[in-house]
Design an enzyme around this catalytic site. Structure first.
Site, PDB file in Angstrom:
ATOM      1  N   SER A  12      -0.603   8.133  -0.552  1.00  0.00           N
ATOM      2  CA  SER A  12      -0.918   9.470  -1.533  1.00  0.00           C
ATOM      3  C   SER A  12       0.447  10.585  -1.721  1.00  0.00           C
ATOM      4  CB  SER A  12      -2.368   9.561  -2.018  1.00  0.00           C
ATOM      5  OG  SER A  12      -3.015   8.927  -2.435  1.00  0.00           O
ATOM      6  N   SER A  71      -2.770   5.135   5.177  1.00  0.00           N
ATOM      7  CA  SER A  71      -2.258   5.789   6.895  1.00  0.00           C
ATOM      8  C   SER A  71      -2.778   5.952   7.599  1.00  0.00           C
ATOM      9  CB  SER A  71      -0.894   5.846   6.175  1.00  0.00           C
ATOM     10  OG  SER A  71      -1.260   7.945   5.858  1.00  0.00           O
ATOM     11  N   ALA A  96       0.880  -0.947   0.055  1.00  0.00           N
ATOM     12  CA  ALA A  96      -0.258  -0.108  -0.110  1.00  0.00           C
ATOM     13  C   ALA A  96       0.914   1.016   0.391  1.00  0.00           C
ATOM     14  CB  ALA A  96      -0.986   0.249   1.360  1.00  0.00           C
ATOM     15  N   THR A  97       0.243   2.587  -0.392  1.00  0.00           N
ATOM     16  CA  THR A  97       1.141   3.811  -0.565  1.00  0.00           C
ATOM     17  C   THR A  97       0.224   4.681  -0.111  1.00  0.00           C
ATOM     18  OG1 THR A  97       0.474   4.158  -2.499  1.00  0.00           O
ATOM     19  CG2 THR A  97       2.277   3.032  -2.537  1.00  0.00           C
ATOM     20  N   ASP A 123     -10.577   0.274   5.293  1.00  0.00           N
ATOM     21  CA  ASP A 123      -9.148  -0.824   5.500  1.00  0.00           C
ATOM     22  C   ASP A 123      -9.128  -2.135   5.663  1.00  0.00           C
ATOM     23  OD1 ASP A 123      -6.687  -1.647   4.257  1.00  0.00           O
ATOM     24  OD2 ASP A 123      -6.702   0.798   3.875  1.00  0.00           O
ATOM     25  N   HIS A 174      -4.206  13.902  -2.746  1.00  0.00           N
ATOM     26  CA  HIS A 174      -4.702  14.314  -1.423  1.00  0.00           C
ATOM     27  C   HIS A 174      -5.740  15.670  -1.627  1.00  0.00           C
ATOM     28  CE1 HIS A 174      -2.412  11.515   0.159  1.00  0.00           C
ATOM     29  NE2 HIS A 174      -3.452  10.916   0.147  1.00  0.00           N
ATOM     30  N   ASP A 194     -14.274  -4.999   3.919  1.00  0.00           N
ATOM     31  CA  ASP A 194     -13.782  -4.897   2.179  1.00  0.00           C
ATOM     32  C   ASP A 194     -14.642  -3.581   1.250  1.00  0.00           C
ATOM     33  OD1 ASP A 194     -14.073  -5.439  -0.191  1.00  0.00           O
ATOM     34  OD2 ASP A 194     -14.312  -7.499  -0.507  1.00  0.00           O
ATOM     35  N   GLY A 195     -13.375  -2.937   1.270  1.00  0.00           N
ATOM     36  CA  GLY A 195     -13.781  -1.411   1.258  1.00  0.00           C
ATOM     37  C   GLY A 195     -14.799  -1.289  -0.132  1.00  0.00           C
TER      38      GLY A 195
END
Length: 261
Positions: free
Chosen positions: A81, A110, A78-79, A136, A86, A170-171
């Site tokens: 952004s 995060s 994951a990252t 998440d 944003h 589960d998004g």
């Protein structure tokens, strides 16, 4: 019509010189310097968004080079952004977020953008119950988001008051318990415009979602990273009708099942 962005924004790291140049040009040695640079170059235009981002130290959320305008790995494939992405997300959603709004942040990672959105959706005038829910599918990232927000007094207050909540789910299914939402942000590339998310969006309401391009109808398509993803701004009108518009070409990590253990 929404004003279309004139540059390509990336979530996964790009080796193109233009993206490197923009990232370093808007980077700073501190949170305030980075955001001032983004505002000065026009990557952030809205004063409310600028102020909301200034109140959240990205250094609490990005493990390395936090004040670089580029994506950063946070583990678990994951990252977080790039800051300008944003900013774009907030600016496209700002007309639907005010104190008292309910906001869903899917792929909260995060926790950084969840915190920024909370600065827009909560405040002294939020007597009607402003709330931001971060979702998440990776428990370790939900734990990380909670940990990161507790690094600041404001973050601790938002969590303890229930104005911000992180859940593991589960998004693609949203979070029904908090619906309907005035605004929904999706931080990973979906294979389609999931109908369940539209059901959870208030009328009127707006969703900001990256979708793998397969046609104007938002049908299922490839999730490759070759440029086939676009940000869709999806408006649910007061009468329940839906208007969709592609606004940015992007490269996001996919919105999928959690990794197998």
């Amino acid at each position: 019509m929404l004003k279309k962005a004139i540059h390509r924004a990336t979530r996964s790291y790009s080796t193109k010189r233009t993206n490197h140049t923009m990232a370093w040009y808007c980077s700073g040695s501190s949170n305030s310097e980075m955001i001032d640079n983004l505002y000065r170059t026009g990557l952030i235009k809205n004063e409310q968004v600028k102020d909301a981002m200034l109140k959240v130290d990205r250094g609490h959320y990005a493990p390395s080079r936090p004040y670089s305008d580029s994506p950063q790995s946070i583990g678990h494939s994951a990252t977080i952004s790039a800051p300008h992405m944003h900013g774009h997300a907030c600016e496209y959603l700002i007309d639907f977020i005010k104190p008292g709004s309910r906001v869903l942040d899917i792929g909260s990672g995060s926790g950084y953008l969840t915190h920024v959105l909370a600065n827009l959706a909560t405040g002294p005038e939020d007597a009607n119950g402003g709330c931001v829910i971060g979702v998440d599918h990776i428990q370790e990232l939900v734990d990380l988001a909670n940990h990161n927000m507790r690094k600041s007094e404001q973050g601790r207050s938002l969590l303890d008051s229930g104005k911000v909540k992180f859940v593991t789910a589960d998004g693609r299914l949203g979070w029904k318990d908090g619906a309907p939402y005035d605004a929904i942000h999706v931080g990973a590339a979906a294979e389609e415009l999931h109908p369940v998310l539209m059901e959870q969006l208030r009328a009127p309401g707006r969703m900001f979602i990256p979708v793998a391009s397969a046609g104007e109808g938002g049908r299922r398509g490839s999730l490759g990273f070759g440029g086939g993803q676009y940000i869709w701004v999806v408006d649910k009108k007061e009468d329940g009708s839906v208007h969709k518009e592609k606004v940015l070409q992007v490269s996001y990590v996919p919105l999928t099942d959690p990794p197998r253990r």
